[in-house]
Design a protein around this motif. Structure first.
Motif, PDB file in Angstrom:
ATOM      1  N   ILE A 193       0.847  -1.204   0.000  1.00 45.46           N
ATOM      2  CA  ILE A 193       0.000   0.000   0.000  1.00 45.46           C
ATOM      3  C   ILE A 193       0.877   1.246   0.000  1.00 45.46           C
ATOM      4  O   ILE A 193       0.608   2.216  -0.716  1.00 45.46           O
ATOM      5  CB  ILE A 193      -0.954  -0.004   1.223  1.00 45.46           C
ATOM      6  N   ASP A 214       0.842   4.177  -2.741  1.00 44.02           N
ATOM      7  CA  ASP A 214       0.695   5.590  -2.382  1.00 44.02           C
ATOM      8  C   ASP A 214       1.820   6.413  -3.005  1.00 44.02           C
ATOM      9  O   ASP A 214       1.588   7.514  -3.516  1.00 44.02           O
ATOM     10  CB  ASP A 214       0.691   5.770  -0.860  1.00 44.02           C
ATOM     11  N   ARG A 272      -7.481   6.305 -12.920  1.00 40.49           N
ATOM     12  CA  ARG A 272      -8.108   7.597 -13.222  1.00 40.49           C
ATOM     13  C   ARG A 272      -7.041   8.618 -13.615  1.00 40.49           C
ATOM     14  O   ARG A 272      -7.181   9.334 -14.606  1.00 40.49           O
ATOM     15  CB  ARG A 272      -8.902   8.103 -12.023  1.00 40.49           C
ATOM     16  N   GLU A 297      -8.925  -4.525  -0.728  1.00 41.49           N
ATOM     17  CA  GLU A 297      -9.763  -3.336  -0.963  1.00 41.49           C
ATOM     18  C   GLU A 297      -8.911  -2.069  -1.019  1.00 41.49           C
ATOM     19  O   GLU A 297      -9.170  -1.177  -1.827  1.00 41.49           O
ATOM     20  CB  GLU A 297     -10.846  -3.212   0.104  1.00 41.49           C
ATOM     21  N   ASP A 298      -7.899  -1.986  -0.169  1.00 48.26           N
ATOM     22  CA  ASP A 298      -6.995  -0.834  -0.208  1.00 48.26           C
ATOM     23  C   ASP A 298      -6.224  -0.809  -1.526  1.00 48.26           C
ATOM     24  O   ASP A 298      -6.043   0.256  -2.127  1.00 48.26           O
ATOM     25  CB  ASP A 298      -6.012  -0.874   0.968  1.00 48.26           C
ATOM     26  N   TYR A 299      -5.778  -1.974  -1.985  1.00 51.60           N
ATOM     27  CA  TYR A 299      -5.104  -2.055  -3.283  1.00 51.60           C
ATOM     28  C   TYR A 299      -6.056  -1.573  -4.379  1.00 51.60           C
ATOM     29  O   TYR A 299      -5.677  -0.776  -5.235  1.00 51.60           O
ATOM     30  CB  TYR A 299      -4.682  -3.495  -3.592  1.00 51.60           C
ATOM     31  N   ARG A 300      -7.273  -2.088  -4.347  1.00 49.51           N
ATOM     32  CA  ARG A 300      -8.251  -1.772  -5.382  1.00 49.51           C
ATOM     33  C   ARG A 300      -8.499  -0.266  -5.454  1.00 49.51           C
ATOM     34  O   ARG A 300      -8.510   0.310  -6.543  1.00 49.51           O
ATOM     35  CB  ARG A 300      -9.558  -2.516  -5.124  1.00 49.51           C
ATOM     36  N   SER A 301      -8.674   0.390  -4.329  1.00 52.90           N
ATOM     37  CA  SER A 301      -8.960   1.828  -4.354  1.00 52.90           C
ATOM     38  C   SER A 301      -7.776   2.627  -4.886  1.00 52.90           C
ATOM     39  O   SER A 301      -7.950   3.572  -5.659  1.00 52.90           O
ATOM     40  CB  SER A 301      -9.362   2.324  -2.960  1.00 52.90           C
ATOM     41  N   ARG A 302      -6.577   2.240  -4.505  1.00 56.35           N
ATOM     42  CA  ARG A 302      -5.393   2.964  -4.992  1.00 56.35           C
ATOM     43  C   ARG A 302      -5.153   2.702  -6.471  1.00 56.35           C
ATOM     44  O   ARG A 302      -4.760   3.604  -7.216  1.00 56.35           O
ATOM     45  CB  ARG A 302      -4.176   2.596  -4.151  1.00 56.35           C
ATOM     46  N   ALA A 325      -7.502   2.005  -8.620  1.00 62.10           N
ATOM     47  CA  ALA A 325      -8.552   2.736  -9.332  1.00 62.10           C
ATOM     48  C   ALA A 325      -8.165   4.202  -9.471  1.00 62.10           C
ATOM     49  O   ALA A 325      -8.363   4.813 -10.538  1.00 62.10           O
ATOM     50  CB  ALA A 325      -9.887   2.589  -8.599  1.00 62.10           C
ATOM     51  N   GLU A 326      -7.609   4.791  -8.430  1.00 62.27           N
ATOM     52  CA  GLU A 326      -7.153   6.184  -8.492  1.00 62.27           C
ATOM     53  C   GLU A 326      -6.010   6.313  -9.498  1.00 62.27           C
ATOM     54  O   GLU A 326      -5.948   7.267 -10.265  1.00 62.27           O
ATOM     55  CB  GLU A 326      -6.708   6.669  -7.111  1.00 62.27           C
ATOM     56  N   GLN A 327      -5.116   5.341  -9.509  1.00 58.41           N
ATOM     57  CA  GLN A 327      -4.019   5.373 -10.463  1.00 58.41           C
ATOM     58  C   GLN A 327      -4.548   5.263 -11.899  1.00 58.41           C
ATOM     59  O   GLN A 327      -4.054   5.943 -12.794  1.00 58.41           O
ATOM     60  CB  GLN A 327      -3.021   4.250 -10.159  1.00 58.41           C
TER      61      GLN A 327
END
Length: 107
Positions: free
Chosen positions: A5, A9, A65, A54-59, A61-63
């Motif tokens: 994570i 980040d 975007r 889930e933390d991987y998935r959100s980061r 997804a932001e990457q």
């Protein structure tokens, strides 16, 4: 927070720096940042922790975007460089034509 994570980040920070570099037409820096960002993302994948999916998935997804933004910015920059090159070529042709016509008139 797991190491993967933290790497993701850091990759997001690099993506934002890459965006700034592209926006300021610093293409070499943008390429370097993109390479480092890719390396960090690869390293994070190798450290994938099932508890942090889930933390991987959100980061990620932001990457993704940010990558869409970067692609749009890079496309606009490419188009601008092409436009500039075409204008330079046209100007060179005009100048050659001018020099040829002046040279012929002086003879």
């Amino acid at each position: 927070m797991c190491q993967g994570i933290a790497l993701l980040d850091e990759a997001l920070v690099l993506a934002r720096q890459e965006r700034a570099a592209l926006e300021s037409a610093n293409y070499e820096e943008a390429m370097e940042l993109a390479g480092r960002r890719g390396e960090l993302t690869d390293m994070a994948w190798n450290l994938l922790d099932e508890a942090a999916v889930e933390d991987y998935r959100s980061r990620l997804a932001e990457q993704a975007r940010l990558q869409e933004e970067l692609t749009l910015i890079a496309g606009r920059a490419r188009d601008e460089v092409r436009r500039s090159l075409n204008q330079s070529r046209q100007q060179q042709r005009r100048m050659r034509g001018y020099h040829q016509s002046v040279g012929l008139a002086l003879q």
